[in-house]
Design a protein around this motif. Structure first.
Motif, PDB file in Angstrom:
ATOM      1  N   ALA A  57       0.836  -1.195   0.000  1.00 53.99           N
ATOM      2  CA  ALA A  57       0.000   0.000   0.000  1.00 53.99           C
ATOM      3  C   ALA A  57       0.871   1.246   0.000  1.00 53.99           C
ATOM      4  O   ALA A  57       1.899   1.282   0.654  1.00 53.99           O
ATOM      5  CB  ALA A  57      -0.882   0.005   1.240  1.00 53.99           C
ATOM      6  N   SER A  58       0.472   2.245  -0.728  1.00 57.46           N
ATOM      7  CA  SER A  58       1.205   3.501  -0.764  1.00 57.46           C
ATOM      8  C   SER A  58       0.226   4.578  -1.152  1.00 57.46           C
ATOM      9  O   SER A  58      -0.810   4.319  -1.767  1.00 57.46           O
ATOM     10  CB  SER A  58       2.349   3.414  -1.764  1.00 57.46           C
ATOM     11  N   TYR A  59       0.549   5.807  -0.790  1.00 57.57           N
ATOM     12  CA  TYR A  59      -0.328   6.905  -1.171  1.00 57.57           C
ATOM     13  C   TYR A  59      -0.394   7.053  -2.694  1.00 57.57           C
ATOM     14  O   TYR A  59      -1.290   7.671  -3.229  1.00 57.57           O
ATOM     15  CB  TYR A  59       0.101   8.226  -0.515  1.00 57.57           C
ATOM     16  N   GLY A 242       9.587  10.691   3.975  1.00 64.50           N
ATOM     17  CA  GLY A 242       9.796   9.656   2.975  1.00 64.50           C
ATOM     18  C   GLY A 242      10.610   8.519   3.551  1.00 64.50           C
ATOM     19  O   GLY A 242      11.159   8.614   4.650  1.00 64.50           O
TER      20      GLY A 242
ATOM     21  N   PRO B 260       8.835   4.165   9.150  1.00 66.96           N
ATOM     22  CA  PRO B 260       7.845   5.236   9.133  1.00 66.96           C
ATOM     23  C   PRO B 260       6.897   5.239   7.922  1.00 66.96           C
ATOM     24  O   PRO B 260       6.104   6.168   7.811  1.00 66.96           O
ATOM     25  CB  PRO B 260       8.737   6.479   9.089  1.00 66.96           C
ATOM     26  N   LEU B 262       4.077   3.749   6.962  1.00 66.19           N
ATOM     27  CA  LEU B 262       2.645   3.917   7.207  1.00 66.19           C
ATOM     28  C   LEU B 262       2.334   5.280   7.831  1.00 66.19           C
ATOM     29  O   LEU B 262       1.256   5.834   7.617  1.00 66.19           O
ATOM     30  CB  LEU B 262       2.131   2.814   8.139  1.00 66.19           C
ATOM     31  N   VAL B 264       3.752   8.025   7.080  1.00 66.51           N
ATOM     32  CA  VAL B 264       3.712   8.983   5.975  1.00 66.51           C
ATOM     33  C   VAL B 264       2.413   8.816   5.185  1.00 66.51           C
ATOM     34  O   VAL B 264       1.656   9.772   4.998  1.00 66.51           O
ATOM     35  CB  VAL B 264       4.931   8.803   5.046  1.00 66.51           C
ATOM     36  N   ASN B 265       2.151   7.586   4.743  1.00 70.70           N
ATOM     37  CA  ASN B 265       0.985   7.371   3.875  1.00 70.70           C
ATOM     38  C   ASN B 265      -0.315   7.831   4.526  1.00 70.70           C
ATOM     39  O   ASN B 265      -1.189   8.372   3.861  1.00 70.70           O
ATOM     40  CB  ASN B 265       0.845   5.887   3.526  1.00 70.70           C
ATOM     41  N   ARG B 267      -0.502   9.820   7.333  1.00 66.62           N
ATOM     42  CA  ARG B 267      -0.331  11.042   8.142  1.00 66.62           C
ATOM     43  C   ARG B 267      -0.667  10.774   9.600  1.00 66.62           C
ATOM     44  O   ARG B 267      -1.503  11.448  10.228  1.00 66.62           O
ATOM     45  CB  ARG B 267      -1.225  12.169   7.627  1.00 66.62           C
TER      46      ARG B 267
END
Lengths: 331, 331
Positions: A57-59, A242, B260, B262, B264-265, B267
């Motif tokens: 999963a990623s944005y 990141g 980190p 998740l 980031v994705n 927030r």
């Protein structure tokens, strides 16, 4: 018109290679009503887009093949069906890795003719806005504090360090080569730069952060995040931007030791962010950044390669740490 | 007067055992000027004190042997050299595991005669204040949000869940036995309770948090933190309170995967805290908690053992998850 494109041919197994891409050529349709046709002059390659090629999963959403590789670019309007855009206008657009692209007008940003268009791929674009909001809104540095940044010679990192300096902070950069370290200290005003590939890295970092770290701007995750955690002062803030250390692999590392124990003992806040959440404040940020650029207080480093066909190798090299500043492909 | 004590005899290698402690008896001096002599009536055993027995850095400081085991207790003044404290006054004090103790007057808190003294080891003491500030100030739950809490039947956790319910949230508790789960749902008003020892834990948690988790109050770290990370909603908050999964071991686990990335994705903010940082707000918090207790809206569960000599086994059992509510040793 003929459009040259770089398509995602296969998803990387392990590390990305240039062979995951292929060149293609096709006919592009004229713009439909409401659309604008843009000719790319340059686009940026950023590490974050590697996350979009992972199964996890990623944005960036789920990865697919057979599509043009995504990126932000700058270009010139060559055909327009809308009044707001005239042929010849300079625009920012989600061009992807291709020479021509069609966009709804609302997907475009007009470039102020007094600005260098390429700045919209760096300090006035997503990289610069990410540095600005991540440092100032998430990290909240105070004058006299120590700010540490990883991937410090990268497209975001080199701007973070300079913005921290402009806010009266002591700046410690971490990057993977001594040549980059020299650029950061000599050209960009970092106070100190530490090479994470050195055998003595942890000891050197300790000496470089003798008063601890108040704000850590994390572009990498992994081992460097782990090392930063042990240098954080009570009440320190970690802006999670990141995870470049974990993008180019099938087997990401576990999280660093000391989470959450060190967070508790030292009352540390880690906060992940995406720049898009700050969209309503872009204009004021761009104004501040433009002022800094005009005054020569903020230097934008770019690292250019030439020609669409050079993009895949340019990306592989970027993930291996080959760039200094923002990697840009000129068409 | 003769003082019975439980001393730390050796530091644990691996898991704590009762044999790391020994009973001792000695003569206690009369109070010097400014001091007060307190006879312990009860003290609390809390998981956090296990961190103080580890070689690693902790807010509890470096571990030593030959000293009385630390804890907060309640007791009665038996001899006083200061005007503010009279013989017979009920007080809260850092008694440690012993029958008598000497204190500077400023180290004591007088107990309101209308309050149950044992509540100062639970909801009106460090446990209750930790639940209150961690949930409300760090977690910042909004009405209608989902709050998840680990070690949910523990001294802090069982109060966190109830305070979340009192703030209009849906409450999901995680603990290690079905008997505890039943107490949480039937007696304390949790919406659902999930046993992390079940083979289907991850799937059950997923179903129990179908709308995701907005606030996770973490008492455990480790695997349960890892599972919570994958359930967090965009903008979620993790209040890092304790790391009980990592205290009773020489070889703590690495941090959870997805940190980190998740963060980031989605927030997510993770923030470690110590209750002492909120000391200037204790009075208002105690007033609110007292009001809830009086109204019967907040239930304080205690799990008592009897006699000083029962404390070491009581601590070992607590670390294995044997308690429901606050473990208290009555003298």
């Amino acid at each position: 018109m003929r459009n040259q494109q770089v398509l995602i041919d296969s998803l990387p197994q392990g590390k990305l290679s240039a062979s995951n891409y292929r060149l293609a050529e096709s006919e592009i349709a004229p713009p439909a009503a409401g659309q604008v046709l843009v000719k790319t002059t340059a686009f940026a390659i950023t590490a974050g887009t590697r996350a979009g090629l992972q199964g996890s999963a990623s944005y960036a959403g789920a990865p697919t093949t057979g599509v043009v590789m995504n990126s932000t670019g700058v270009g010139e309007v060559v055909e327009s069906t809308v009044a707001e855009y005239a042929v010849g206008d300079a625009v920012v657009a989600p061009t992807g890795w291709q020479t021509l692209s069609l966009h709804e007008a609302r997907a475009l940003t007009k470039i102020d003719p007094s600005h260098d268009p390429v700045h919209y791929l760096g300090p006035l674009g997503v990289n610069g806005l990410t540095a600005y909001f991540g440092l100032l809104h998430v990290g909240q540095p105070k004058t006299g504090e120590t700010v540490m940044v990883s991937a410090a010679a990268g497209s975001v990192g080199h701007l973070v360090g300079q913005m921290a300096r402009l806010n009266g902070c002591r700046v410690v950069g971490v990057m993977g080569s001594d040549a980059k370290a020299q650029v950061l200290v000599d050209q960009l005003g970092f106070d100190v730069a530490v090479n994470y590939k050195d055998a003595n890295y942890r000891q050197t970092l300790k000496e470089a952060t003798a008063n601890g770290v108040d704000v850590y701007f994390d572009n990498t995750g992994g081992m460097i995040l782990g090392s930063a955690l042990f240098r954080m002062n009570v009440g320190g803030r970690i802006a999670c931007c990141g995870v470049v250390s974990q993008y180019d692999t099938d087997s990401p590392e576990p999280g660093p030791r000391g989470i959450p124990g060190l967070l508790v003992n030292n009352r540390i806040t880690m906060r992940g962010f995406l720049v898009f959440d700050f969209a309503q404040h872009y204009a004021e940020a761009r104004q501040q950044i433009h002022t800094w650029l005009q005054a020569g207080e903020l230097i934008s480093l770019t690292d250019e390669v030439s020609g669409l066909e050079a993009a895949p190798e340019g990306f592989v090299d970027l993930l291996a740490g080959g760039n200094v500043g923002t990697r840009i492909v000129r068409i």
